[in-house]
Enzyme design. Structure first.
Site, PDB file in Angstrom:
ATOM      1  N   SER A 182       0.802  -1.673  -0.036  1.00 62.32           N
ATOM      2  CA  SER A 182       0.050   0.331  -0.006  1.00 62.32           C
ATOM      3  C   SER A 182       0.715   1.203   0.258  1.00 62.32           C
ATOM      4  CB  SER A 182      -0.922  -0.095   0.922  1.00 62.32           C
ATOM      5  OG  SER A 182      -0.370  -0.555   2.273  1.00 62.32           O
ATOM      6  N   HIS A 210      -5.553  -3.457  -2.173  1.00 55.59           N
ATOM      7  CA  HIS A 210      -4.910  -2.455  -3.212  1.00 55.59           C
ATOM      8  C   HIS A 210      -4.964  -3.600  -4.608  1.00 55.59           C
ATOM      9  CE1 HIS A 210      -4.239   1.336  -1.040  1.00 55.59           C
ATOM     10  NE2 HIS A 210      -3.489   0.505  -0.385  1.00 55.59           N
ATOM     11  N   LYS A 241     -12.183  -0.679  -1.115  1.00 56.82           N
ATOM     12  CA  LYS A 241     -11.101   0.016  -2.026  1.00 56.82           C
ATOM     13  C   LYS A 241     -11.852   0.248  -3.971  1.00 56.82           C
ATOM     14  CE  LYS A 241      -7.266  -0.187   0.965  1.00 56.82           C
ATOM     15  NZ  LYS A 241      -6.558  -1.049   1.519  1.00 56.82           N
TER      16      LYS A 241
HETATM   17  C1  LIG Z   1      -6.495  -1.146   3.297  1.00 56.69           C
HETATM   18  C2  LIG Z   1      -6.347  -2.310   3.325  1.00 56.69           C
HETATM   19  C3  LIG Z   1      -6.632  -3.376   4.625  1.00 56.69           C
HETATM   20  C4  LIG Z   1      -7.851  -3.432   4.947  1.00 56.69           C
HETATM   21  O1  LIG Z   1      -8.786  -2.971   4.696  1.00 56.69           O
HETATM   22  P1  LIG Z   1      -9.968  -2.274   5.157  1.00 56.69           P
HETATM   23  O2  LIG Z   1     -11.107  -3.394   4.591  1.00 56.69           O
HETATM   24  O3  LIG Z   1     -10.322  -1.141   5.306  1.00 56.69           O
HETATM   25  O4  LIG Z   1     -10.139  -2.130   6.814  1.00 56.69           O
HETATM   26  C5  LIG Z   1      -5.678  -4.189   4.480  1.00 56.69           C
HETATM   27  N1  LIG Z   1      -4.384  -4.495   4.013  1.00 56.69           N
HETATM   28  C6  LIG Z   1      -3.818  -3.808   2.735  1.00 56.69           C
HETATM   29  C7  LIG Z   1      -2.701  -4.225   2.364  1.00 56.69           C
HETATM   30  C8  LIG Z   1      -4.455  -2.545   2.855  1.00 56.69           C
HETATM   31  O5  LIG Z   1      -4.145  -1.887   1.558  1.00 56.69           O
END
Ligand SMILES: *Cc1c(COP(=O)(O)O)cnc(C)c1O
Length: 392
Positions: A182, A210, A241
């Site tokens: 991320s 992502h 996302k």
């Molecule tokens: C955003 C993200 C999460 C968390 O996801 P949420 O549904 O927002 O809690 C977990 N792992 C990665 C790599 C992320 O980018």
């Protein structure tokens, strides 16, 4: 009782007093990739993880509203007891089919999914081996599980192999990696990770937060992109996302999913998504399955920004994803640059330690399929101008 805030609260208050605080903008209204902010007016949204623009899709909004009409604003309780509607059921089945696994399980969020899976599957006799740049929730799950924790240098397969060789005394080995990282926007070497896992009898878990919806020929994520989806034991993803919704999921074998459904407190003891949210996720899954054009659009927009910035000598690390790092160095520069861009009608994310390493402060651009060429041109021109001001 006196609490130690490590200077953080003072720092936040100073930034707020100087009107330089770059976080938590109050969003008054949204129109596709434009937002109206309480203290900055209309901005072009480049702090978005809504890569395909699905949070703004009229068909998906209608499905969400229908679900409220049919079920109300929430379920009766946690999914396993009283919160599993037909919509949740179809979403789990659809995610399993999409990820080419036997079964899938929804969690309230991606963070719940990562913590839930690792704490339920791993224990003190086991080892969890994480890439050092993994999402914080994978480390939280590892710590809570009581398993031994080993971390390999980012994407360093020699280091991973050394750790696997040293971990043969543990009962079970789990290698966990982000699919797309991320903060850096690069893709994990999943094929090689799976090869090593086979050699050393380890399980592989890939966090596709992502990547799902974006990478791979069918949008299944980084493992599909790497040609290794069938070799990944546990695929984790989020609807927060590219799905334009919210909620985590895990896709794996029937046995793993059945176990998690009854043994993971992050599932059994936390309320699942409301029907409107599950309906948006299900409708988004259908869009993603037919989403070649949307994927092509976001990747073309991403390619344009990355190529233009790199040609100008700007450091975007090894990023390939629509979450693009622009590394500037100090925390002051990253915060200053994000504020400077906001004053010119562009919202980006400032990322500073401890989220990123010291000296690696950056802004993060979120590119979507909705951005027009004009949006991208404005963004890129401002960044090139900002180089002279902030020296990065
Ligand atoms: C955003 C993200 C999460 C968390 O996801 P949420 O549904 O927002 O809690 C977990 N792992 C990665 C790599 C992320 O980018």
């Amino acid at each position: 009782m006196k609490l130690d805030f490590h200077g953080l609260v003072d720092e936040v208050n100073q930034l707020k007093n100087a009107k330089r605080y770059p976080f938590l903008p109050i969003v008054e209204a949204v129109d596709h990739h434009r937002a109206r902010l309480a203290d900055a007016g209309e901005v072009r949204m480049f702090a978005s993880c809504d890569y395909l623009g699905l949070s703004q899709d009229e068909g998906i909004k209608a499905r969400s509203i229908d679900a409220i009409a049919k079920y109300g604003t929430n379920t009766f309780g946690a999914q396993i007891y009283s919160g599993h509607t037909r919509i949740h059921h179809s979403l789990e089945a659809g995610l399993a089919a999409f990820m080419e696994k036997e079964a899938a399980l929804l969690f309230p969020s991606g963070m719940h999914a990562n913590i839930g899976v690792i704490t339920a599957l791993m224990g003190p006799k086991d080892v969890v081996i994480n890439d050092r740049l993994n999402h914080t929730s994978l480390f939280m799950g590892t710590q809570q599980s009581g398993a031994k924790q080993r971390n390999f240098r980012h994407a360093d397969m020699n280091h991973l192999e050394d750790i696997l060789a040293e971990s043969q005394g543990c009962e079970r080995r789990l290698i966990a990696t982000d699919g797309v990282f991320s903060a850096d926007g690069d893709i994990a070497p999943i094929k090689e990770i799976c090869r090593l896992a086979k050699k050393y009898d380890a399980m592989v878990m890939v966090d596709e937060a992502h990547a799902v919806g974006i990478f791979g020929k069918q949008g299944r994520g980084a493992a599909e992109y790497e040609g290794a989806l069938a070799d990944v034991d546990i695929v984790m993803g989020t609807m927060s996302k590219a799905f334009g919704s919210v909620g985590g999921f895990v896709a794996a074998s029937d046995d793993i999913v059945t176990y998690l459904r009854h043994a993971a407190p992050a599932y059994t003891s936390s309320r699942g998504s409301p029907p409107a949210v599950a309906a948006a996720s299900l409708a988004a899954l259908e869009k993603i399955r037919a989403g070649d054009a949307l994927r092509a659009a976001v990747l073309a927009n991403t390619g344009f920004v990355l190529t233009t910035l790199r040609n100008a000598g700007i450091n975007c690390l090894n990023g390939v994803a629509p979450t693009i790092p622009v590394v500037v160095g100090t925390k002051e520069k990253a915060i200053g640059l994000s504020r400077w861009l906001l004053d010119r009608g562009i919202l980006v994310s400032a990322m500073v330690p401890p989220t990123v390493p010291p000296g690696g402060s950056r802004i993060r651009l979120g590119i979507t399929a909705l951005h027009s060429q004009e949006d991208l041109d404005v963004l890129v021109e401002l960044l090139l101008e900002a180089r002279g001001v902030f020296d990065f």
